[in-house]
Design a protein around this motif. Structure first.
Motif, PDB file in Angstrom:
ATOM      1  N   ARG A   1     -24.622  29.078 -58.790  1.00 40.19           N
ATOM      2  CA  ARG A   1     -23.683  28.009 -59.176  1.00 40.19           C
ATOM      3  C   ARG A   1     -23.623  26.926 -58.108  1.00 40.19           C
ATOM      4  NH1 ARG A   1     -18.802  32.073 -60.791  1.00 40.19           N
ATOM      5  NH2 ARG A   1     -19.793  32.920 -62.656  1.00 40.19           N
ATOM      6  N   PRO A   2     -23.634  25.662 -58.539  1.00 40.71           N
ATOM      7  CA  PRO A   2     -23.461  24.583 -57.563  1.00 40.71           C
ATOM      8  C   PRO A   2     -22.007  24.576 -57.063  1.00 40.71           C
ATOM      9  CG  PRO A   2     -23.573  23.684 -59.789  1.00 40.71           C
ATOM     10  CD  PRO A   2     -23.856  25.154 -59.898  1.00 40.71           C
ATOM     11  N   PRO A   3     -21.737  23.993 -55.900  1.00 38.20           N
ATOM     12  CA  PRO A   3     -20.379  23.977 -55.337  1.00 38.20           C
ATOM     13  C   PRO A   3     -19.311  23.420 -56.281  1.00 38.20           C
ATOM     14  CG  PRO A   3     -21.943  23.209 -53.714  1.00 38.20           C
ATOM     15  CD  PRO A   3     -22.706  23.354 -55.004  1.00 38.20           C
ATOM     16  N   CYS A   4     -19.694  22.480 -57.152  1.00 40.56           N
ATOM     17  CA  CYS A   4     -18.696  21.889 -58.047  1.00 40.56           C
ATOM     18  C   CYS A   4     -18.105  22.912 -59.019  1.00 40.56           C
ATOM     19  CB  CYS A   4     -19.293  20.721 -58.822  1.00 40.56           C
ATOM     20  SG  CYS A   4     -20.686  21.174 -59.873  1.00 40.56           S
ATOM     21  N   CYS A   5     -18.785  24.021 -59.244  1.00 38.97           N
ATOM     22  CA  CYS A   5     -18.285  25.045 -60.166  1.00 38.97           C
ATOM     23  C   CYS A   5     -17.061  25.778 -59.621  1.00 38.97           C
ATOM     24  CB  CYS A   5     -19.386  26.053 -60.485  1.00 38.97           C
ATOM     25  SG  CYS A   5     -20.673  25.405 -61.571  1.00 38.97           S
ATOM     26  N   SER A   6     -16.844  25.687 -58.325  1.00 40.47           N
ATOM     27  CA  SER A   6     -15.686  26.372 -57.740  1.00 40.47           C
ATOM     28  C   SER A   6     -14.827  25.433 -56.898  1.00 40.47           C
ATOM     29  CB  SER A   6     -16.145  27.567 -56.900  1.00 40.47           C
ATOM     30  OG  SER A   6     -17.003  27.128 -55.872  1.00 40.47           O
ATOM     31  N   SER A   7     -14.916  24.146 -57.180  1.00 41.42           N
ATOM     32  CA  SER A   7     -14.136  23.156 -56.444  1.00 41.42           C
ATOM     33  C   SER A   7     -13.026  22.622 -57.352  1.00 41.42           C
ATOM     34  CB  SER A   7     -15.058  22.018 -55.991  1.00 41.42           C
ATOM     35  OG  SER A   7     -14.323  21.041 -55.304  1.00 41.42           O
ATOM     36  N   TYR A   8     -11.775  22.829 -56.942  1.00 36.59           N
ATOM     37  CA  TYR A   8     -10.618  22.436 -57.749  1.00 36.59           C
ATOM     38  C   TYR A   8      -9.724  21.471 -56.984  1.00 36.59           C
ATOM     39  CZ  TYR A   8     -11.829  26.054 -61.077  1.00 36.59           C
ATOM     40  OH  TYR A   8     -12.490  26.811 -62.018  1.00 36.59           O
ATOM     41  N   SER A   9      -9.040  20.620 -57.736  1.00 38.23           N
ATOM     42  CA  SER A   9      -8.116  19.647 -57.149  1.00 38.23           C
ATOM     43  C   SER A   9      -6.735  19.824 -57.764  1.00 38.23           C
ATOM     44  CB  SER A   9      -8.586  18.223 -57.438  1.00 38.23           C
ATOM     45  OG  SER A   9      -9.867  18.011 -56.928  1.00 38.23           O
ATOM     46  N   GLY A  10      -5.731  19.346 -57.065  1.00 39.90           N
ATOM     47  CA  GLY A  10      -4.370  19.382 -57.592  1.00 39.90           C
ATOM     48  C   GLY A  10      -3.563  20.531 -57.023  1.00 39.90           C
ATOM     49  N   ALA A  11      -2.285  20.472 -57.274  1.00 43.35           N
ATOM     50  CA  ALA A  11      -1.361  21.482 -56.761  1.00 43.35           C
ATOM     51  C   ALA A  11      -1.241  22.648 -57.737  1.00 43.35           C
ATOM     52  CB  ALA A  11       0.010  20.857 -56.541  1.00 43.35           C
ATOM     53  N   TRP A  12      -1.067  23.836 -57.205  1.00 39.66           N
ATOM     54  CA  TRP A  12      -0.890  25.039 -58.011  1.00 39.66           C
ATOM     55  C   TRP A  12       0.504  25.026 -58.621  1.00 39.66           C
ATOM     56  CZ3 TRP A  12       1.359  30.041 -55.940  1.00 39.66           C
ATOM     57  CH2 TRP A  12       1.361  31.025 -56.920  1.00 39.66           C
ATOM     58  N   ASP A  13       0.574  25.352 -59.900  1.00 37.77           N
ATOM     59  CA  ASP A  13       1.852  25.463 -60.609  1.00 37.77           C
ATOM     60  C   ASP A  13       2.239  26.940 -60.633  1.00 37.77           C
ATOM     61  OD1 ASP A  13       3.971  25.602 -62.353  1.00 37.77           O
ATOM     62  OD2 ASP A  13       2.941  24.644 -64.019  1.00 37.77           O
ATOM     63  N   SER A  14       3.199  27.311 -59.820  1.00 37.73           N
ATOM     64  CA  SER A  14       3.588  28.721 -59.688  1.00 37.73           C
ATOM     65  C   SER A  14       4.669  29.141 -60.685  1.00 37.73           C
ATOM     66  CB  SER A  14       4.082  28.982 -58.265  1.00 37.73           C
ATOM     67  OG  SER A  14       5.230  28.186 -58.014  1.00 37.73           O
ATOM     68  N   SER A  15       5.026  28.278 -61.628  1.00 34.25           N
ATOM     69  CA  SER A  15       6.144  28.581 -62.526  1.00 34.25           C
ATOM     70  C   SER A  15       5.929  29.848 -63.361  1.00 34.25           C
ATOM     71  CB  SER A  15       6.448  27.391 -63.436  1.00 34.25           C
ATOM     72  OG  SER A  15       5.330  27.085 -64.251  1.00 34.25           O
ATOM     73  N   ASN A  16       4.691  30.113 -63.802  1.00 36.28           N
ATOM     74  CA  ASN A  16       4.439  31.338 -64.571  1.00 36.28           C
ATOM     75  C   ASN A  16       4.675  32.582 -63.730  1.00 36.28           C
ATOM     76  OD1 ASN A  16       3.860  30.173 -66.988  1.00 36.28           O
ATOM     77  ND2 ASN A  16       1.717  30.788 -67.052  1.00 36.28           N
ATOM     78  N   LEU A  17       4.206  32.553 -62.484  1.00 35.32           N
ATOM     79  CA  LEU A  17       4.406  33.700 -61.608  1.00 35.32           C
ATOM     80  C   LEU A  17       5.894  33.921 -61.346  1.00 35.32           C
ATOM     81  CD1 LEU A  17       3.466  35.969 -59.776  1.00 35.32           C
ATOM     82  CD2 LEU A  17       3.246  34.281 -57.951  1.00 35.32           C
ATOM     83  N   LEU A  18       6.616  32.854 -61.060  1.00 41.17           N
ATOM     84  CA  LEU A  18       8.051  32.990 -60.807  1.00 41.17           C
ATOM     85  C   LEU A  18       8.779  33.543 -62.034  1.00 41.17           C
ATOM     86  CD1 LEU A  18       8.702  29.712 -58.809  1.00 41.17           C
ATOM     87  CD2 LEU A  18       8.614  32.044 -57.923  1.00 41.17           C
ATOM     88  N   ALA A  19       8.405  33.080 -63.218  1.00 39.90           N
ATOM     89  CA  ALA A  19       9.024  33.583 -64.452  1.00 39.90           C
ATOM     90  C   ALA A  19       8.723  35.064 -64.636  1.00 39.90           C
ATOM     91  CB  ALA A  19       8.530  32.781 -65.654  1.00 39.90           C
ATOM     92  N   LEU A  20       7.500  35.470 -64.360  1.00 40.62           N
ATOM     93  CA  LEU A  20       7.129  36.889 -64.477  1.00 40.62           C
ATOM     94  C   LEU A  20       7.926  37.748 -63.508  1.00 40.62           C
ATOM     95  CD1 LEU A  20       5.257  39.189 -65.518  1.00 40.62           C
ATOM     96  CD2 LEU A  20       3.741  38.597 -63.622  1.00 40.62           C
ATOM     97  N   LEU A  21       8.013  37.320 -62.271  1.00 35.89           N
ATOM     98  CA  LEU A  21       8.739  38.104 -61.268  1.00 35.89           C
ATOM     99  C   LEU A  21      10.240  38.168 -61.575  1.00 35.89           C
ATOM    100  CD1 LEU A  21       6.900  36.930 -58.025  1.00 35.89           C
ATOM    101  CD2 LEU A  21       6.591  39.075 -59.290  1.00 35.89           C
ATOM    102  N   ARG A  22      10.798  37.072 -62.022  1.00 34.56           N
ATOM    103  CA  ARG A  22      12.229  37.064 -62.373  1.00 34.56           C
ATOM    104  C   ARG A  22      12.511  37.958 -63.577  1.00 34.56           C
ATOM    105  NH1 ARG A  22      12.448  30.811 -61.154  1.00 34.56           N
ATOM    106  NH2 ARG A  22      13.175  30.911 -59.003  1.00 34.56           N
ATOM    107  N   ALA A  23      11.662  37.882 -64.608  1.00 36.33           N
ATOM    108  CA  ALA A  23      11.855  38.714 -65.801  1.00 36.33           C
ATOM    109  C   ALA A  23      11.662  40.184 -65.465  1.00 36.33           C
ATOM    110  CB  ALA A  23      10.880  38.285 -66.897  1.00 36.33           C
TER     111      ALA A  23
END
Length: 83
Positions: free
Chosen positions: A53-75
């Motif tokens: 795989r070329p490097p672009c296949c694993s290069s991501y931009s932007g901030a992580w949205d942790s809302s799903n994880l927080l909802a899972l842990l709270r529930a």
């Protein structure tokens, strides 16, 4: 998709509770992020072996949205469970 409903998650935790085991899981930190565009645009990243795989296949931009994880842990906590 590969989403796990809360009811099933709580079943897994209850099952492990009865057996005396624990659950260890990892978090996909890509929610909210976008993969950088490959050149050529139609590069089949998911079909290529990791070492091909070329490097672009694993290069991501932007901030992580942790809302799903927080909802899972709270529930999970609200149900009186622990992973």
């Amino acid at each position: 998709g590969g989403c796990l409903r809360l009811s099933r998650w709580l079943e897994v935790l209850s099952f492990c509770e009865r057996l005396g085991c624990g659950v260890l899981f990892s978090v996909n930190a890509l929610r909210g992020r976008t993969r950088d565009e490959c050149q050529p645009v139609d590069t089949p990243c998911r079909l290529l072996k990791k070492d091909a795989r070329p490097p672009c296949c694993s290069s991501y931009s932007g901030a992580w949205d942790s809302s799903n994880l927080l909802a899972l842990l709270r529930a999970t906590a609200a149900a009186g469970k622990r992973p």
